[in-house]
Design a protein around this motif. Structure first.
Motif, short mmCIF file in Angstrom:
data_model
loop_
_atom_site.label_atom_id
_atom_site.label_comp_id
_atom_site.label_asym_id
_atom_site.label_seq_id
_atom_site.Cartn_x
_atom_site.Cartn_y
_atom_site.Cartn_z
N ALA A 1 -0.93 12.69 -1.42
CA ALA A 1 -0.59 14.11 -1.36
C ALA A 1 -1.13 14.82 -2.60
O ALA A 1 -1.64 14.19 -3.53
N ALA A 2 -0.98 16.13 -2.59
CA ALA A 2 -1.41 16.96 -3.71
C ALA A 2 -0.78 16.45 -5.01
O ALA A 2 0.32 15.89 -5.02
N GLY A 3 -1.50 16.61 -6.09
CA GLY A 3 -1.01 16.17 -7.40
C GLY A 3 -1.15 14.69 -7.62
O GLY A 3 -0.44 14.12 -8.44
N ASP A 4 -2.05 14.03 -6.85
CA ASP A 4 -2.28 12.60 -6.97
C ASP A 4 -1.01 11.78 -6.71
O ASP A 4 -0.73 10.79 -7.36
N TYR A 5 -0.20 12.24 -5.75
CA TYR A 5 1.06 11.58 -5.38
C TYR A 5 0.80 10.62 -4.22
O TYR A 5 0.54 11.04 -3.09
N TRP A 6 0.84 9.32 -4.51
CA TRP A 6 0.64 8.27 -3.52
C TRP A 6 1.99 7.80 -3.02
O TRP A 6 2.94 7.64 -3.81
N PHE A 7 2.11 7.54 -1.71
CA PHE A 7 3.37 7.01 -1.18
C PHE A 7 3.11 6.21 0.09
O PHE A 7 2.08 6.36 0.75
N ASN A 8 4.07 5.34 0.40
CA ASN A 8 3.98 4.47 1.57
C ASN A 8 4.71 5.07 2.76
O ASN A 8 5.48 6.02 2.62
N ASP A 9 4.48 4.49 3.92
CA ASP A 9 5.13 4.90 5.15
C ASP A 9 6.32 3.97 5.38
O ASP A 9 6.13 2.76 5.58
N ASP A 10 7.54 4.51 5.35
CA ASP A 10 8.73 3.68 5.54
C ASP A 10 8.79 3.03 6.91
O ASP A 10 9.45 2.01 7.08
N SER A 11 8.09 3.59 7.90
CA SER A 11 8.13 3.03 9.25
C SER A 11 7.07 1.96 9.48
O SER A 11 6.97 1.42 10.58
N ALA A 12 6.27 1.65 8.47
CA ALA A 12 5.22 0.63 8.61
C ALA A 12 5.84 -0.74 8.86
O ALA A 12 7.00 -0.98 8.52
N GLU A 13 5.05 -1.63 9.43
CA GLU A 13 5.52 -2.98 9.77
C GLU A 13 5.84 -3.82 8.54
O GLU A 13 6.63 -4.73 8.60
N GLY A 14 5.20 -3.52 7.43
CA GLY A 14 5.43 -4.27 6.22
C GLY A 14 4.86 -3.53 5.02
O GLY A 14 4.21 -2.51 5.16
N HIS A 15 5.17 -4.09 3.85
CA HIS A 15 4.69 -3.49 2.61
C HIS A 15 4.32 -4.61 1.64
O HIS A 15 5.04 -5.59 1.53
N ASP A 16 3.20 -4.44 0.97
CA ASP A 16 2.78 -5.39 -0.06
C ASP A 16 2.21 -4.61 -1.25
O ASP A 16 1.19 -4.94 -1.80
N GLY A 17 2.88 -3.52 -1.59
CA GLY A 17 2.34 -2.55 -2.54
C GLY A 17 1.73 -1.41 -1.77
O GLY A 17 1.72 -0.27 -2.23
N ASN A 18 1.21 -1.68 -0.59
CA ASN A 18 0.70 -0.70 0.36
C ASN A 18 1.50 -0.86 1.65
O ASN A 18 2.19 -1.85 1.85
N SER A 19 1.38 0.11 2.53
CA SER A 19 1.95 -0.03 3.87
C SER A 19 1.02 -0.89 4.70
O SER A 19 -0.20 -0.89 4.49
N ARG A 20 1.58 -1.65 5.64
CA ARG A 20 0.80 -2.54 6.50
C ARG A 20 1.08 -2.21 7.96
O ARG A 20 2.20 -1.88 8.32
N LEU A 21 0.04 -2.33 8.79
CA LEU A 21 0.22 -2.19 10.23
C LEU A 21 -0.74 -3.13 10.94
O LEU A 21 -1.80 -3.47 10.43
N THR A 22 -0.31 -3.58 12.10
CA THR A 22 -1.13 -4.45 12.95
C THR A 22 -1.37 -3.71 14.25
O THR A 22 -0.44 -3.21 14.87
N THR A 23 -2.65 -3.65 14.65
CA THR A 23 -3.00 -2.93 15.87
C THR A 23 -3.05 -3.87 17.06
O THR A 23 -3.06 -5.06 16.92
#
Length: 90
Positions: free
Chosen positions: A68-90
């Motif tokens: 997001a604006a201001g160099d604000y990085w964030f994860n998606d709480d609804s993602a399948e997993g997290h390892d520092g980043n959000s994870r998803l499997t297609t």
């Protein structure tokens, strides 16, 4: 929130956020766009959310985050997993 529509050999993933949280422009960045901000920027939808759809290969795992604006990085709480980043499997 993540919405997935499976096709024969690919999956269309829609990344969805509220219209104003966080404020300002937001991009989804991940291994599918070489972590390049601005490539997939979320846009306003009629239902009051903002979203972007990315077509990804089927049966694959991906890392992503939002920027997001201001160099604000964030994860998606609804993602399948997290390892520092959000994870998803297609």
């Amino acid at each position: 929130m993540l919405e997935q529509q499976r096709r024969k050999d690919r999956t269309e993933v829609t990344f969805v956020l509220p219209a104003d949280t966080p404020p300002g422009p937001v991009s989804v960045v991940g291994d599918f766009n070489e972590w390049k901000p601005g490539t997939h920027e979320l846009t306003l939808r009629p239902d009051g959310t903002r979203a972007v759809t990315v077509t990804l290969p089927a049966k694959a795992s991906h890392s992503f985050r939002y920027l997001a604006a201001g160099d604000y990085w964030f994860n998606d709480d609804s993602a399948e997993g997290h390892d520092g980043n959000s994870r998803l499997t297609t």
